[in-house]
Motif scaffolding. Sequence first.
Motif, PDB file in Angstrom:
ATOM      1  N   TYR A 139       0.857  -1.136   0.030  1.00 51.29           N
ATOM      2  CA  TYR A 139      -0.292  -0.560  -0.547  1.00 51.29           C
ATOM      3  C   TYR A 139       1.086   1.462   0.250  1.00 51.29           C
ATOM      4  CZ  TYR A 139      -4.172   2.769   0.955  1.00 51.29           C
ATOM      5  OH  TYR A 139      -4.915   4.234   1.676  1.00 51.29           O
ATOM      6  N   ASP A 179      -5.696 -10.412   1.767  1.00 52.87           N
ATOM      7  CA  ASP A 179      -5.530 -11.528   1.231  1.00 52.87           C
ATOM      8  C   ASP A 179      -5.002 -12.396   1.920  1.00 52.87           C
ATOM      9  OD1 ASP A 179      -6.054 -13.787   0.105  1.00 52.87           O
ATOM     10  OD2 ASP A 179      -5.930 -12.873  -2.126  1.00 52.87           O
ATOM     11  N   THR A 182      -1.284 -14.502  -0.050  1.00 49.39           N
ATOM     12  CA  THR A 182      -0.389 -13.224  -0.768  1.00 49.39           C
ATOM     13  C   THR A 182      -0.069 -11.631   0.099  1.00 49.39           C
ATOM     14  OG1 THR A 182      -1.999 -11.527  -1.925  1.00 49.39           O
ATOM     15  CG2 THR A 182      -1.735 -13.116  -2.835  1.00 49.39           C
ATOM     16  N   LYS A 184      -1.359  -9.103   0.451  1.00 49.15           N
ATOM     17  CA  LYS A 184      -1.398  -8.090   0.070  1.00 49.15           C
ATOM     18  C   LYS A 184      -2.930  -7.399  -0.275  1.00 49.15           C
ATOM     19  CE  LYS A 184       2.919  -7.634  -2.407  1.00 49.15           C
ATOM     20  NZ  LYS A 184       2.540  -7.623  -3.563  1.00 49.15           N
ATOM     21  N   ARG A 185      -3.000  -6.560  -0.873  1.00 55.03           N
ATOM     22  CA  ARG A 185      -4.800  -5.709  -0.294  1.00 55.03           C
ATOM     23  C   ARG A 185      -5.654  -6.897  -0.963  1.00 55.03           C
ATOM     24  NH1 ARG A 185      -6.801   0.429  -1.151  1.00 55.03           N
ATOM     25  NH2 ARG A 185      -8.211   0.126   0.104  1.00 55.03           N
ATOM     26  N   HIS A 186      -6.635  -6.800  -0.312  1.00 57.05           N
ATOM     27  CA  HIS A 186      -7.924  -7.531  -0.640  1.00 57.05           C
ATOM     28  C   HIS A 186      -8.604  -7.439  -1.541  1.00 57.05           C
ATOM     29  CE1 HIS A 186     -11.778 -10.236   0.134  1.00 57.05           C
ATOM     30  NE2 HIS A 186     -10.939 -10.638   1.382  1.00 57.05           N
ATOM     31  N   SER A 187      -9.149  -8.100  -2.858  1.00 54.90           N
ATOM     32  CA  SER A 187      -9.489  -7.935  -3.841  1.00 54.90           C
ATOM     33  C   SER A 187     -10.939  -7.379  -4.450  1.00 54.90           C
ATOM     34  CB  SER A 187      -9.610  -8.911  -5.416  1.00 54.90           C
ATOM     35  OG  SER A 187     -10.265 -10.079  -4.995  1.00 54.90           O
ATOM     36  N   SER A 188     -11.596  -7.668  -2.923  1.00 50.85           N
ATOM     37  CA  SER A 188     -12.821  -7.048  -3.517  1.00 50.85           C
ATOM     38  C   SER A 188     -13.389  -6.139  -1.975  1.00 50.85           C
ATOM     39  CB  SER A 188     -14.145  -8.024  -2.775  1.00 50.85           C
ATOM     40  OG  SER A 188     -13.634  -9.229  -1.983  1.00 50.85           O
ATOM     41  N   ASP A 189     -12.376  -6.146  -0.721  1.00 45.84           N
ATOM     42  CA  ASP A 189     -13.269  -5.548  -0.081  1.00 45.84           C
ATOM     43  C   ASP A 189     -12.045  -4.220   0.092  1.00 45.84           C
ATOM     44  OD1 ASP A 189     -13.661  -3.272   2.474  1.00 45.84           O
ATOM     45  OD2 ASP A 189     -12.803  -5.409   3.778  1.00 45.84           O
ATOM     46  N   ARG A 190     -12.199  -2.809  -0.504  1.00 43.42           N
ATOM     47  CA  ARG A 190     -11.430  -2.182  -0.172  1.00 43.42           C
ATOM     48  C   ARG A 190     -11.643  -1.017   0.003  1.00 43.42           C
ATOM     49  NH1 ARG A 190      -7.308  -3.766  -3.583  1.00 43.42           N
ATOM     50  NH2 ARG A 190      -7.096  -2.146  -4.328  1.00 43.42           N
TER      51      ARG A 190
END
Length: 319
Positions: A139, A179, A182, A184-190
Amino acid sequence: MRRLPRIVAAAASVLALTAAALAYPNPGRVTGDVVVHDPTMIRTSSNYVLYSTHGYLEARTSTDRITFTRAGSAFRTPPSWWRTYSSANDPWAPDISQQGGRYLMYYAVSSFGSNNSAIGLATSSTGQPGTWSDQGVVYATTTSNDHNAIDPNLLVDASGRWWLSFGSYWTGIRMIRLDPATGKRHSSDRTLYHLATRPDAPYAVEAPDIIRHGTYYYLFASYDRCCAGTSSTYKIKVGRSTSPTGPYTDRAGTPMLNGGGTTVLETHGAIIGPGGQSVMSDVDGDLLVYHYYDGNAGGTPKLGVNLIGWDSAGWPYVY
């Protein structure tokens, strides 16, 4: 004579503050190479490993949690992307944990007073210095953002969801969902969640560390001025919530989004400006790991380690 009650009240207030400061414990005994900023520590199968700000994330090891020896750094060479956020290639404020058989380290790359910043992720099979592999940026923020992507901390909640809290000054402490596959940042909860800030500029709250204890999530954060030696006013405060995303409130019920926070540790005697904290669990309980400025050594930053106790109302204290 009319002034006497005011004088008595003022004196009582000073005595109360003095008594409160005296009630804080000194750091537990540590020796060796203990000049650190923003420490994070974990116990591996063979030793304790502590990482801290600067020097490609400085590493120290210990077999007994008392004597620490400098042991290189997390990285041997800096990833190329660091230069975008720090001309000095100077990483800060690591956060180490073990998840699913591997070690994860989130950390920040920035420069003092800027929110042109990024949080990176590194992984290792052993957690030992020199074994970390760069996984890139998780991020980032720029000077056009109203928050700052530094001081990361990973939380795995009771449902197994992953969260990353972070923040410094600007609008305070933020959180994103990750997630687990990974890191890394969650693909659906932004959603960019907001956990803590202050009503008074320059909104000096940073370095979140969230743990779960009982039915609550506890947000520890550092307030006021860091990194000024004996002039530092850093202190550690805490609030709690039944949800990882808040709202967090202090012991008095004041929201941390409105400047709330119950003090856990602050300046007392020669222990000046404790902060930059992390919390780890060990065989003898939860530990508060932090830095402070040693008033007996010209304000040199040093490692502090104290056990955390929990009172009958479920609030933490150090001893």
